[in-house]
Design a protein around this motif. Structure first.
Motif, PDB file in Angstrom:
ATOM      1  N   ASN A   3      -3.409 -22.835  18.911  1.00 19.94           N
ATOM      2  CA  ASN A   3      -2.202 -22.425  18.167  1.00 19.94           C
ATOM      3  C   ASN A   3      -1.439 -21.306  18.882  1.00 19.94           C
ATOM      4  OD1 ASN A   3      -4.288 -20.577  17.711  1.00 19.94           O
ATOM      5  ND2 ASN A   3      -3.575 -20.058  15.644  1.00 19.94           N
ATOM      6  N   GLU A  10       1.483 -21.281  20.454  1.00 19.94           N
ATOM      7  CA  GLU A  10       2.930 -21.181  20.189  1.00 19.94           C
ATOM      8  C   GLU A  10       3.212 -20.651  18.781  1.00 19.94           C
ATOM      9  OE1 GLU A  10       5.239 -21.577  22.600  1.00 19.94           O
ATOM     10  OE2 GLU A  10       3.439 -21.769  23.841  1.00 19.94           O
ATOM     11  N   GLU A  11       2.426 -21.102  17.813  1.00 14.10           N
ATOM     12  CA  GLU A  11       2.618 -20.620  16.438  1.00 14.10           C
ATOM     13  C   GLU A  11       2.383 -19.112  16.362  1.00 14.10           C
ATOM     14  OE1 GLU A  11       0.696 -24.785  15.976  1.00 14.10           O
ATOM     15  OE2 GLU A  11       0.813 -23.184  17.465  1.00 14.10           O
ATOM     16  N   GLU A  12       1.334 -18.655  17.052  1.00 12.89           N
ATOM     17  CA  GLU A  12       1.011 -17.228  17.032  1.00 12.89           C
ATOM     18  C   GLU A  12       2.022 -16.412  17.833  1.00 12.89           C
ATOM     19  OE1 GLU A  12      -1.473 -15.552  15.096  1.00 12.89           O
ATOM     20  OE2 GLU A  12      -1.060 -17.502  14.218  1.00 12.89           O
ATOM     21  N   ALA A  35       5.277 -17.000  17.888  1.00 18.65           N
ATOM     22  CA  ALA A  35       6.406 -16.780  16.975  1.00 18.65           C
ATOM     23  C   ALA A  35       6.085 -15.664  15.984  1.00 18.65           C
ATOM     24  CB  ALA A  35       6.732 -18.082  16.241  1.00 18.65           C
ATOM     25  N   ARG A  36       4.852 -15.665  15.463  1.00 20.32           N
ATOM     26  CA  ARG A  36       4.451 -14.641  14.499  1.00 20.32           C
ATOM     27  C   ARG A  36       4.373 -13.268  15.173  1.00 20.32           C
ATOM     28  NH1 ARG A  36      -0.075 -12.563  11.705  1.00 20.32           N
ATOM     29  NH2 ARG A  36      -1.525 -13.313  13.287  1.00 20.32           N
ATOM     30  N   ASN A  63       4.947 -27.579  26.588  1.00 24.21           N
ATOM     31  CA  ASN A  63       5.844 -26.494  26.160  1.00 24.21           C
ATOM     32  C   ASN A  63       6.593 -25.853  27.326  1.00 24.21           C
ATOM     33  OD1 ASN A  63       5.220 -26.499  23.334  1.00 24.21           O
ATOM     34  ND2 ASN A  63       3.245 -25.584  23.829  1.00 24.21           N
TER      35      ASN A  63
END
Length: 385
Positions: free
Chosen positions: A35, A37-39, A41-42, A195
């Motif tokens: 994860n 990419e998700e992290e 963004a966060r 990505n």
């Protein structure tokens, strides 16, 4: 030279047994977060203050049973003392890798196991990294460094480059890796990061690095009577990454900018030994060293994945060792025989003489001739301590 079957039978049986056990423990298959990419963004939305919470692939083997079976190997039956010592080193190395895998995501436990397997930068390594960072980036052709190709488009360049080699391999795409490309040794697969958008320079670098060395040593490693050439000698990561970056140098694709990337990795790994958190390592790279935030994030991920993965400093130390080895007119093809280590070069020669290994069939194309024209890169590599 034919091997003496009476002498080698216990060795081949032990080697075969270890081979069956370690096929499932490719560390990079487990330590890359799923994860990233998700992290990212966060993390960016928190103004770089939150600690990413990474998820990892499930471990699909019984770790304790694997340890037990490794140490049940009767290496005392190997009559050749030199080979017996090599296999003892190998068993301890594989046991360390299993410990790394079983503690991924556990923080300090993983970090200490990583230290045991890969070590950590010395003061000299950190000085070398800071020395590199003092140099100005070259004034390079911006077109060559402009992002142009998605993973599918990049794939065609790898296939075209690989036509010169007498082997085939798989290519797959993934958004679950922290590198922009990597070779999975056990699966004989090149993995491209979906990505990422690749530049012409990155294609040139990666074809020489990933195919010219990592896939070449994967394929050469499969050709020996002994399977350890395929799964890896102790400390093979340093030699393998050194050879791969050296292929970038020999093909005239190694730049000061790329050397700086390797230097930043040393700085990031060194921050682990100081107890830095993810966000503090990131801010060190981004604020103190003025590294662009995307690059700083991915270098920080590489260093902090698993709980503190120290391997990344070995790219620079490995490059220096291979550079010096080459300029001492030593035999590079010995280091291409598989996932081997420079420190065991004499052992490899001895195994070839005994008929237990074969010379490298596939040779890195870039090693045929030194095409480097970058005098600054040469100056840096000569003057690293």
């Amino acid at each position: 030279m034919k091997t003496d079957t009476v002498i080698t039978k216990p060795l081949l049986e032990i080697d075969k047994s270890i081979d069956a056990l370690v096929k499932q423990i490719e560390l990079l298959s487990f330590v890359n977060p799923t994860n990233i990419e998700e992290e990212k963004a966060r993390f960016f939305s928190s103004k770089y203050l939150t600690q990413p919470v990474f998820k990892y692939p499930d471990i699909n083997f019984d770790r304790f049973k694997l340890h037990r079976k490794l140490f049940k190997q009767q290496i005392e039956l190997i009559e050749d003392e030199r080979i017996k010592n090599l296999y003892e080193d190998i068993i301890y190395t594989y046991s360390g890798l299993i410990k790394c895998i079983e503690t991924i995501g556990s923080g300090k436990k993983f970090y200490y196991n990583s230290l045991h397997c890969f070590g950590t930068p010395t003061e000299i390594d950190v000085e070398n990294a800071k020395y590199i960072l003092h140099f100005e980036d070259e004034d390079l052709d911006s077109q060559a460094f402009a992002p142009k190709y998605n993973a599918k488009e990049a794939e065609s360049f790898f296939r075209a480059y690989s036509e010169q080699y007498d082997f085939t391999y798989h290519i797959k795409h993934s958004d679950k890796i922290s590198a922009i490309a990597m070779v999975s040794n056990n699966a004989k697969t090149l993995v491209l990061n979906t990505n990422h958008v690749y530049s012409d320079n990155e294609i040139a670098v990666l074809t020489n690095h990933e195919i010219g060395v990592h896939m070449v040593t994967t394929m050469n490693g499969l050709l020996h009577p002994l399977k350890i050439f395929s799964h890896g000698f102790p400390n093979n990561e340093e030699t393998q990454e050194g050879l791969a970056v050296f292929a970038e140098y020999m093909s005239n694709n190694l730049t000061v900018t790329r050397l700086k990337e390797l230097a930043y990795r040393v700085i990031a790994v060194n921050s682990l030994s100081k107890g830095y958190s993810f966000s503090k390592t990131f801010r060190l790279l981004h604020n103190q060293y003025d590294l662009e935030k995307e690059a700083a994030y991915y270098i920080t991920v590489r260093a902090h994945r698993g709980g503190g993965f120290t391997k990344d400093y070995l790219y620079l130390t490995g490059l220096k060792k291979v550079y010096d080895y080459y300029h001492a007119n030593k035999n590079l093809s010995l280091l291409l025989t598989g996932k081997v280590s420079l420190e065991y070069a004499d052992d490899i020669e001895s195994l070839i003489e005994k008929g237990l290994a074969v010379p490298a069939k596939h040779i890195t194309d870039a090693y045929a001739e030194n095409s480097n024209t970058n005098k600054t890169v040469d100056f840096i590599l000569k003057n690293l301590k």
